[in-house]
Design a protein around this motif. Structure first.
Motif, PDB file in Angstrom:
ATOM      1  N   GLU A 105      64.355 -10.348  88.613  1.00  0.00           N
ATOM      2  CA  GLU A 105      63.649 -10.917  89.584  1.00  0.00           C
ATOM      3  C   GLU A 105      63.766 -12.527  89.792  1.00  0.00           C
ATOM      4  N   LEU A 106      64.017 -13.035  91.039  1.00  0.00           N
ATOM      5  CA  LEU A 106      63.986 -14.474  91.245  1.00  0.00           C
ATOM      6  C   LEU A 106      62.992 -14.871  92.005  1.00  0.00           C
ATOM      7  N   SER A 107      62.612 -16.139  91.827  1.00  0.00           N
ATOM      8  CA  SER A 107      61.291 -16.506  92.446  1.00  0.00           C
ATOM      9  C   SER A 107      61.800 -18.075  92.473  1.00  0.00           C
ATOM     10  N   TRP A 108      61.535 -18.572  93.933  1.00  0.00           N
ATOM     11  CA  TRP A 108      61.680 -20.114  94.140  1.00  0.00           C
ATOM     12  C   TRP A 108      60.593 -20.707  94.682  1.00  0.00           C
ATOM     13  N   ARG A 109      59.985 -21.733  94.418  1.00  0.00           N
ATOM     14  CA  ARG A 109      59.349 -22.515  95.302  1.00  0.00           C
ATOM     15  C   ARG A 109      59.754 -22.638  96.792  1.00  0.00           C
ATOM     16  N   ARG A 110      59.069 -22.404  97.742  1.00  0.00           N
ATOM     17  CA  ARG A 110      59.608 -22.349  99.183  1.00  0.00           C
ATOM     18  C   ARG A 110      60.343 -23.666  99.625  1.00  0.00           C
ATOM     19  N   ASP A 111      59.590 -24.736  99.072  1.00  0.00           N
ATOM     20  CA  ASP A 111      60.275 -26.120  99.645  1.00  0.00           C
ATOM     21  C   ASP A 111      61.661 -26.534  98.924  1.00  0.00           C
ATOM     22  N   LEU A 112      61.886 -25.692  97.963  1.00  0.00           N
ATOM     23  CA  LEU A 112      63.370 -26.066  97.228  1.00  0.00           C
ATOM     24  C   LEU A 112      64.263 -25.558  97.953  1.00  0.00           C
ATOM     25  N   ILE A 113      64.385 -24.183  98.565  1.00  0.00           N
ATOM     26  CA  ILE A 113      65.474 -23.767  99.475  1.00  0.00           C
ATOM     27  C   ILE A 113      65.080 -23.586 100.728  1.00  0.00           C
ATOM     28  N   GLY A 114      63.666 -23.554 101.132  1.00  0.00           N
ATOM     29  CA  GLY A 114      63.474 -23.145 102.483  1.00  0.00           C
ATOM     30  C   GLY A 114      63.569 -24.402 103.556  1.00  0.00           C
ATOM     31  N   VAL A 115      63.945 -24.105 104.735  1.00  0.00           N
ATOM     32  CA  VAL A 115      64.081 -24.944 105.990  1.00  0.00           C
ATOM     33  C   VAL A 115      62.664 -25.202 106.109  1.00  0.00           C
ATOM     34  N   PRO A 116      62.141 -26.652 106.194  1.00  0.00           N
ATOM     35  CA  PRO A 116      60.723 -26.910 106.893  1.00  0.00           C
ATOM     36  C   PRO A 116      60.587 -26.188 108.255  1.00  0.00           C
ATOM     37  N   GLU A 117      59.200 -25.795 108.520  1.00  0.00           N
ATOM     38  CA  GLU A 117      58.732 -25.295 109.637  1.00  0.00           C
ATOM     39  C   GLU A 117      59.255 -26.041 110.794  1.00  0.00           C
ATOM     40  N   PRO A 173      61.249 -17.157 106.211  1.00  0.00           N
ATOM     41  CA  PRO A 173      61.919 -18.299 106.182  1.00  0.00           C
ATOM     42  C   PRO A 173      63.236 -18.616 106.393  1.00  0.00           C
ATOM     43  N   TYR A 174      63.688 -19.573 106.951  1.00  0.00           N
ATOM     44  CA  TYR A 174      65.228 -19.888 107.107  1.00  0.00           C
ATOM     45  C   TYR A 174      65.351 -20.690 105.769  1.00  0.00           C
ATOM     46  N   VAL A 175      66.449 -20.516 104.978  1.00  0.00           N
ATOM     47  CA  VAL A 175      66.882 -21.084 103.784  1.00  0.00           C
ATOM     48  C   VAL A 175      68.254 -21.689 103.987  1.00  0.00           C
ATOM     49  N   TYR A 176      68.377 -22.718 103.216  1.00  0.00           N
ATOM     50  CA  TYR A 176      69.581 -23.406 103.108  1.00  0.00           C
ATOM     51  C   TYR A 176      70.716 -22.417 102.670  1.00  0.00           C
ATOM     52  N   ARG A 177      71.829 -22.522 103.146  1.00  0.00           N
ATOM     53  CA  ARG A 177      72.931 -21.679 102.815  1.00  0.00           C
ATOM     54  C   ARG A 177      73.692 -22.393 101.625  1.00  0.00           C
ATOM     55  N   ARG A 178      73.184 -22.615 100.580  1.00  0.00           N
ATOM     56  CA  ARG A 178      73.667 -23.240  99.657  1.00  0.00           C
ATOM     57  C   ARG A 178      74.777 -22.332  98.857  1.00  0.00           C
ATOM     58  N   PRO A 179      75.827 -22.569  98.374  1.00  0.00           N
ATOM     59  CA  PRO A 179      76.962 -21.872  97.720  1.00  0.00           C
ATOM     60  C   PRO A 179      76.228 -21.343  96.479  1.00  0.00           C
ATOM     61  N   GLU A 180      75.475 -22.030  95.694  1.00  0.00           N
ATOM     62  CA  GLU A 180      75.140 -21.543  94.527  1.00  0.00           C
ATOM     63  C   GLU A 180      74.161 -20.138  94.609  1.00  0.00           C
ATOM     64  N   ILE A 181      73.412 -20.277  95.821  1.00  0.00           N
ATOM     65  CA  ILE A 181      72.614 -19.103  96.019  1.00  0.00           C
ATOM     66  C   ILE A 181      73.220 -18.013  96.491  1.00  0.00           C
ATOM     67  N   ILE A 182      74.373 -18.028  97.367  1.00  0.00           N
ATOM     68  CA  ILE A 182      75.156 -16.903  97.870  1.00  0.00           C
ATOM     69  C   ILE A 182      75.812 -16.404  96.604  1.00  0.00           C
ATOM     70  N   HIS A 183      76.662 -17.394  95.776  1.00  0.00           N
ATOM     71  CA  HIS A 183      77.522 -16.879  94.839  1.00  0.00           C
ATOM     72  C   HIS A 183      76.633 -16.564  93.746  1.00  0.00           C
ATOM     73  N   GLY A 184      75.560 -17.005  93.502  1.00  0.00           N
ATOM     74  CA  GLY A 184      74.886 -16.322  92.176  1.00  0.00           C
ATOM     75  C   GLY A 184      74.207 -15.016  92.617  1.00  0.00           C
ATOM     76  N   MET A 185      73.833 -14.744  93.854  1.00  0.00           N
ATOM     77  CA  MET A 185      72.964 -13.508  94.208  1.00  0.00           C
ATOM     78  C   MET A 185      74.289 -12.532  94.360  1.00  0.00           C
ATOM     79  N   ARG A 186      75.368 -12.835  94.604  1.00  0.00           N
ATOM     80  CA  ARG A 186      76.697 -11.958  94.692  1.00  0.00           C
ATOM     81  C   ARG A 186      76.816 -11.387  93.323  1.00  0.00           C
TER      82      ARG A 186
END
Length: 464
Positions: A437-449, A315-328
């Motif tokens: 372990e982190l798990s998201w519903r794909r529609d929350l952070i994923g770009v629609p096909e 999937p392509y995901v939105y480059r949200r700063p929360e995701i990048i900073h949290g993962m970092r």
């Protein structure tokens, strides 16, 4: 939070303010108070009470507290439904005790206001109204039906009906007044907090725009002289090369490109541009961006793409700063405490996106694993940990920030250890340490096909 067009998560989850541990602690206090009141009523005031019924009702609270304490982590925060059910149980349990001890003739009937006030402070209006309505219903039934209080000699304690009605009216009014008052005050505090946060974000954004504008202005100033020279020389060449068509066209092209550079600098200087190509990226690319600052710290960070569980494309995901900073922050924590290696497993399906961060260190301390995500959390560090990270205070702020940011994007997080912390067979290169372990519903952070390949159009000016 303030809802915007681009938000992916529900605006507000007020129940998340309440920790399960807090309600459990309050219920233990209530249990001991109920037992003490019964003993005082029996041995001091010689009241005749059916101990068996009280034991069943109070025992239900004890069992619920024990289950809540041992099944759920210490830092569990209740969902809207969970908090509603917990408070509804407290209202029901107290009403059952009052039924067997005189109903509204019992002076402790006023305690039914406590769970109603907590509900109004911590839950949304719909849940608060439901709990308040249940409390009023039980109070009304208790005024009509209850087991009278008797003295040891069999004499029944009776109060005039006017006092019984007065108790009923006082409790009903208290439920309504305290419910509305608590909800109103809490909402105003929350609104002010969000307003201050929005102000801070606006100031931060304005500062960034100012910085960008300063850089662009400096660039425009520095490039102004050479561009003016190019413009002047190219204009003279256009006039001098009237008899050489090919050379004249080249000079004309240079002149036009100088004008274009001037226009670009002018448009950037007004507000800056939003690069639409930076809004989303492949999942692996976003994780690599988050991990990049920690790949050159002497430890190995392996990104392992385990692939799809159902054959779907990455999937392509939105480059949200929360995701990048949290993962970092999570990867930084793993690198800090690993021996040699950190693994980041990436897998997905059509419905979910899952990431696992695993290291070969000693794992999370058992004393704090249930409280991971709480700020200013401390634990006694071993000599090896002190030697390994002498300047580290271990207050848990990094994990708190990461957990808060990632849960804001809809992530479900869990923390565990790959093996027992005191396993004598731990060695570098083995997945034996901490596991996040982190798990998201794909529609929350994923770009629609299909959206990732869609033409984006022109970059648009940034909005202050």
């Amino acid at each position: 939070m303030f809802e915007t067009k681009d938000d992916l998560i529900p605006v507000e989850r007020r129940s998340d303010w309440v920790r399960l541990r807090t309600l459990v602690a309050v219920r233990w206090i209530a249990i001991f108070g109920q037992i003490a009141s019964i003993l005082v009523a029996i041995f001091l005031f010689n009241l005749h009470l059916e101990i068996g019924f009280f034991a069943i009702v109070i025992g239900a609270s004890v069992i619920l507290n024990i289950v809540a304490s041992f099944v759920y982590p210490e830092n569990t925060r209740l969902s809207e439904r969970g908090a509603t059910l917990m408070l509804l149980f407290d209202i029901t349990q107290l009403s059952a005790l009052l039924y067997f001890s005189g109903g509204l003739t019992n002076p402790f009937s006023v305690l039914i206001l406590a769970p109603v006030s907590i509900s109004a402070s911590a839950l949304r209006p719909k849940s608060s109204i439901f709990n308040g309505a249940v409390a009023i219903t039980f109070v009304t039934l208790l005024a009509l039906f209850h087991v009278p209080l008797h003295m040891a000699d069999g004499a029944e304690l009776i109060i005039p009906d006017i006092f019984l009605f007065g108790n009923w009216a006082a409790i009903v009014i208290g439920v309504l007044f305290l419910g509305v008052f608590s909800w109103r005050v809490t909402s105003e505090i929350h609104t002010m907090s969000q307003a201050l946060l929005a102000t801070q974000m606006a100031l931060t954004r304005e500062q960034k725009l100012t910085d960008i504008g300063g850089v662009v202005a400096a660039a425009a100033h520095e490039l102004g002289t050479p561009l003016a020279t190019i413009k002047l020389v190219s204009s003279e060449l256009v006039d001098d090369l009237k008899d050489h068509d090919l050379l004249r066209e080249d000079a004309q092209l240079i002149n036009e490109q100088a004008d274009r550079c001037r226009d670009i600098l002018h448009s950037m200087g007004q507000a800056g541009k939003d690069d639409l190509h930076m809004r989303f990226a492949p999942l692996q690319a976003v994780i690599e961006e988050a991990a990049q600052p920690h790949t050159s710290r002497g430890k190995t960070v392996n990104l392992e793409v385990l692939g799809s569980e159902d054959g779907s494309e990455q999937p392509y995901v939105y480059r949200r700063p929360e995701i990048i900073h949290g993962m970092r922050n999570l990867i930084q924590n793993a690198v800090d405490f690993c021996e040699t290696t950190v693994w980041v497993d990436i897998l997905w399906s059509k419905r979910r996106i899952t990431l696992r961060i695993i290291d070969d260190g000693a794992g999370f301390p058992p004393s704090v694993i249930g409280r991971i995500g709480d700020p200013f959390m401390r634990h006694r560090r071993s000599e090896k940990e002190v030697e390994k990270r002498p300047g580290y205070k271990g207050m848990g702020l990094g994990l708190f920030i990461a957990k808060t940011l990632l849960e804001r994007t809809g992530a479900e997080m869990s923390f565990a250890n790959g093996s027992d912390r005191h396993d004598m067979h731990l060695h570098a290169g083995r997945r034996s340490g901490a596991i996040v372990e982190l798990s998201w519903r794909r529609d929350l952070i994923g770009v629609p096909e299909g959206e990732q390949n869609k033409a984006l159009g022109e970059n648009t000016p940034l909005k202050a």
